[in-house]
Write an enzyme that holds these catalytic residues in place. Sequence first.
Site, short mmCIF file in Angstrom:
data_model
loop_
_atom_site.label_atom_id
_atom_site.label_comp_id
_atom_site.label_asym_id
_atom_site.label_seq_id
_atom_site.Cartn_x
_atom_site.Cartn_y
_atom_site.Cartn_z
N ASP A 34 0.82 -1.07 0.13
CA ASP A 34 0.04 -0.05 0.03
C ASP A 34 0.84 1.17 -0.08
O ASP A 34 0.43 2.30 0.55
CB ASP A 34 -0.78 -0.04 1.16
CG ASP A 34 -0.18 -0.39 2.43
OD1 ASP A 34 1.18 0.04 2.62
OD2 ASP A 34 -0.86 -0.60 3.43
N GLU A 68 -0.85 -8.80 -1.28
CA GLU A 68 -1.43 -8.52 0.02
C GLU A 68 -2.63 -7.31 -0.29
O GLU A 68 -2.73 -6.28 0.26
CB GLU A 68 -0.34 -7.71 0.88
CG GLU A 68 -0.62 -7.18 2.16
CD GLU A 68 0.32 -6.70 3.06
OE1 GLU A 68 0.36 -5.48 2.73
OE2 GLU A 68 1.21 -7.36 3.90
N GLU A 90 -1.86 5.19 3.15
CA GLU A 90 -2.06 3.75 2.74
C GLU A 90 -3.22 3.29 2.28
O GLU A 90 -3.51 2.43 1.27
CB GLU A 90 -1.24 2.92 3.56
CG GLU A 90 0.36 3.13 3.91
CD GLU A 90 0.58 4.28 4.69
OE1 GLU A 90 -0.31 5.04 5.23
OE2 GLU A 90 1.93 4.52 4.92
N HIS A 143 6.67 4.71 12.87
CA HIS A 143 7.05 5.65 11.57
C HIS A 143 5.93 6.28 10.82
O HIS A 143 5.90 6.89 9.65
CB HIS A 143 7.87 4.94 10.46
CG HIS A 143 7.09 3.99 9.78
ND1 HIS A 143 6.93 2.67 10.42
CD2 HIS A 143 6.42 3.91 8.54
CE1 HIS A 143 6.21 1.72 9.36
NE2 HIS A 143 5.99 2.79 8.31
N ARG A 171 2.71 8.04 9.10
CA ARG A 171 2.41 9.52 8.85
C ARG A 171 1.23 10.13 9.45
O ARG A 171 1.39 11.31 10.12
CB ARG A 171 2.17 9.75 7.28
CG ARG A 171 3.43 9.85 6.26
CD ARG A 171 3.20 9.94 4.98
NE ARG A 171 4.54 9.82 4.40
CZ ARG A 171 5.34 10.50 3.97
NH1 ARG A 171 5.24 11.87 4.14
NH2 ARG A 171 6.62 10.14 3.44
N HIS A 215 13.28 4.67 12.03
CA HIS A 215 13.10 4.95 10.72
C HIS A 215 13.94 6.30 10.13
O HIS A 215 13.98 7.37 10.88
CB HIS A 215 11.54 5.09 10.30
CG HIS A 215 11.43 5.31 8.90
ND1 HIS A 215 11.60 6.28 8.04
CD2 HIS A 215 10.48 4.10 8.47
CE1 HIS A 215 10.80 5.72 7.01
NE2 HIS A 215 10.35 4.47 7.27
C1 UD1 Z 1 6.70 4.62 3.29
C2 UD1 Z 1 5.43 4.06 3.08
C3 UD1 Z 1 4.84 3.30 4.03
C4 UD1 Z 1 5.75 2.42 4.56
C5 UD1 Z 1 6.97 2.93 4.79
C6 UD1 Z 1 7.67 1.62 5.14
C7 UD1 Z 1 4.10 5.59 1.39
C8 UD1 Z 1 3.39 6.92 1.32
N1 UD1 Z 1 4.57 5.23 2.93
O1 UD1 Z 1 6.73 5.57 4.27
O2 UD1 Z 1 3.44 3.09 3.75
O3 UD1 Z 1 5.19 1.81 5.63
O4 UD1 Z 1 7.56 3.45 3.71
O5 UD1 Z 1 9.07 1.80 5.86
O6 UD1 Z 1 4.52 5.05 0.31
N2 UD1 Z 1 14.36 7.84 3.90
C9 UD1 Z 1 15.78 7.97 3.81
N3 UD1 Z 1 16.30 6.65 3.43
C10 UD1 Z 1 15.68 5.58 3.20
C11 UD1 Z 1 14.27 5.59 3.43
C12 UD1 Z 1 13.69 6.97 3.91
O7 UD1 Z 1 16.35 8.96 3.90
O8 UD1 Z 1 16.25 4.50 2.88
C13 UD1 Z 1 13.56 9.04 4.22
C14 UD1 Z 1 13.81 10.31 3.24
O9 UD1 Z 1 13.96 11.46 3.61
C15 UD1 Z 1 12.45 10.03 2.47
C16 UD1 Z 1 11.64 9.92 3.92
O10 UD1 Z 1 12.40 8.92 4.73
O11 UD1 Z 1 12.01 11.26 1.89
C17 UD1 Z 1 10.15 9.29 3.39
O12 UD1 Z 1 10.13 8.05 2.74
P1 UD1 Z 1 8.82 7.65 2.17
O13 UD1 Z 1 9.17 6.30 1.38
O14 UD1 Z 1 8.40 8.77 1.38
O15 UD1 Z 1 7.96 7.45 3.32
P2 UD1 Z 1 7.99 6.47 4.59
O16 UD1 Z 1 7.48 7.40 5.86
O17 UD1 Z 1 9.27 5.79 4.43
N1 UDP Z 2 12.32 -4.23 9.40
C1 UDP Z 2 13.66 -4.20 9.30
N2 UDP Z 2 14.63 -3.61 10.02
C2 UDP Z 2 14.55 -2.68 10.77
C3 UDP Z 2 12.69 -2.61 11.18
C4 UDP Z 2 11.85 -3.26 10.43
O1 UDP Z 2 14.24 -5.31 8.38
O2 UDP Z 2 15.05 -1.84 11.57
C5 UDP Z 2 11.43 -5.34 8.77
C6 UDP Z 2 10.26 -5.87 9.66
O3 UDP Z 2 10.93 -7.15 10.20
C7 UDP Z 2 9.29 -5.71 8.66
C8 UDP Z 2 9.47 -4.70 7.66
O4 UDP Z 2 10.78 -4.11 7.75
O5 UDP Z 2 9.14 -7.15 7.92
C9 UDP Z 2 8.40 -3.59 8.38
O6 UDP Z 2 8.76 -2.42 7.71
P1 UDP Z 2 8.19 -1.02 8.00
O7 UDP Z 2 7.84 -1.04 9.41
O8 UDP Z 2 9.03 0.11 7.54
O9 UDP Z 2 6.94 -0.88 7.11
P2 UDP Z 2 5.35 -1.44 7.10
O10 UDP Z 2 5.26 -2.77 7.51
O11 UDP Z 2 4.86 -0.41 8.27
O12 UDP Z 2 4.75 -1.00 5.93
#
Ligand code: UD1
Ligand code: UDP
Length: 378
Positions: A97, A119, A133, A208, A210, A241
Site C-alpha cells: 500500500d 497483499e 496507505e 513511523h 504519517r 526510521h
Molecule cells: C513509506 C510508505 C509506508 C511504509 C514505509 C515503510 C508511502 C506513502 N509510505 O513511508 O506505507 O510503511 O515506507 O518503511 O508510500 N528515507 C531515507 N532513506 C531511506 C528511506 C527513507 O532517508 O532509505 C527518508 C527520506 O527523507 C524520505 C523519507 O524518509 O523522503 C520518507 O520516505 P517515504 O518512502 O516517502 O515514506 P515513509 O515514511 O518511509
Molecule cells: N524491519 C527491518 N529492519 C528494521 C525494522 C523493520 O528489516 O530496522 C522489517 C520488519 O521485520 C518488517 C518490515 O521491515 O518485515 C516492516 O517495515 P516497515 O515497518 O518500515 O513498514 P510497514 O510494514 O509498516 O509498511
Amino acid sequence: MKRVLVVFGTRPEAIKLAPVIHRLRDCGDAVALTVCSTGQHREMLDDTMRALALTADLDLRLMQAAQHPTDLLGRLMLALRPVLEDVRPDVILAQGDTTTVMASALAGFLAGVTVGHVEAGLRTRDKRSPFPEEINRRVAGVTADLHFTPTARARDALLGEGVPEENVYVTGNTVVDALQWIRRRVAENPPGDDLDLQGRRLVLVTAHRRESFGGPFRELCEALREIAERFEDVELVYPVHLNPNVQKPVREILGDCRRVRLIEPLPYDTFVTLLVRAYLVLTDSGGIQEEAPALGKPVLVLREKTERPEAVAAGVVRLVGTNRERIVAEASRLLSDASAYAAMAREVNVYGDGRAGERIVEVVTQGRMFTAPFEPSV
Ligand code: UD1
Ligand code: UDP
C-alpha cells in the site's frame, strides 16, 4: 513464456516480494522476469535487498529527502511509463500500500497490462488512517486484475467491493515465507547482533506512521520514555526510521534517555534476530504486526486503527493507540503481570503458512492456484 515485471520501492515491499521474485527466477524459460526498484527508499532498501539476496534489473532511484507523496507519485508515473513500454510485460506485480504500489498499479492499468496486487484487500475503511496507505491500496484494488489476499477476511472485503470471486486468491501473506527464509539463513549464518542487554528484557520498538506525525507521535515517544524510566529491568531498542519527521521527535524526546537505545534501521536478518530475542514488541508497523505473532511475541500496536485484526482477534496483539497513559498502562501490565503476558505470548499462524509465494507464482504462470488456499491455525 510469460513476461513478468515486479516493482517495489520500500523496505517492506522488498521483504514481502522476495519470496515471489526468488520463485519466479527459479521458473527458468517459462518466465521472462524484470525486477524494478523504484528507489522510493534508499539505504533501508539497499540493506534489505542485501539481506534477502535480491537484485534489481532496473533502479529508478527516485527517493528525495523528506519527500511528499504527491511529488513522489509524479516522479513515479513519469518514470514507470517508459519501463512498461520497454519491458512490455504480460503481468505487473506490486505489493502492499505504498506510493510505489499505487503508481505501479495505475501505470500498469493505463498501459493495458494485467495487474497483480499482492497483499490485497486490507482495509480500515478510514481513508485517513493509515494515511495515505488506505487510499493507495484501494486504488491498487480497483485497478488490479489478480488479487492475492493474505486472509479470508481480506478476500471478503474485496468481494464486498464488487471484485469478481474468480479474480481473488487467498494465498496467505508472503511475509511468512520471507520470515521462514531469513530464519533459515540466520541459522546457517548468524548476523552477529552485538547488543549486550546485561540481562535486561528487550522491548523492541518501531514507529513511523504519517498519520501520527506531530502531537500523537510526540506523545508516543513520551510513553516510551516513561516505560524506560519505570522498569529498570528492561531495555527499549528502537531502530529509528530515516524519515526526518520521525528522527527529529525521537531524538529530541528519547535521545538522552537511559535504557532507550536508538539505533540505525537494521538489515532484515539482524532485525529478525532481535525480534526472536524480544520480550515485547511496541510498533506501528504493518509487517511487524504479522511477523511477531508468528514468533510468539506479544505486540502492542501504537495506532488508532489496524487493517490486520486477525491477530487482535486471536488475542496476541493489542491495539493501544498513541495516547501516553494507555501505552504506559498496557506495557506496564505485560511487563509486570506474568499471566497477562503468557496469555499473549503464543505463536499463532493467522497470516500465512510459508507457501504464499508458491500460490502466487502458480496463478501468474499457469493461470490458476493448484495449492489449496491458505487456512489459519491458531
Ligand atoms: C513509506 C510508505 C509506508 C511504509 C514505509 C515503510 C508511502 C506513502 N509510505 O513511508 O506505507 O510503511 O515506507 O518503511 O508510500 N528515507 C531515507 N532513506 C531511506 C528511506 C527513507 O532517508 O532509505 C527518508 C527520506 O527523507 C524520505 C523519507 O524518509 O523522503 C520518507 O520516505 P517515504 O518512502 O516517502 O515514506 P515513509 O515514511 O518511509
Ligand atoms: N524491519 C527491518 N529492519 C528494521 C525494522 C523493520 O528489516 O530496522 C522489517 C520488519 O521485520 C518488517 C518490515 O521491515 O518485515 C516492516 O517495515 P516497515 O515497518 O518500515 O513498514 P510497514 O510494514 O509498516 O509498511
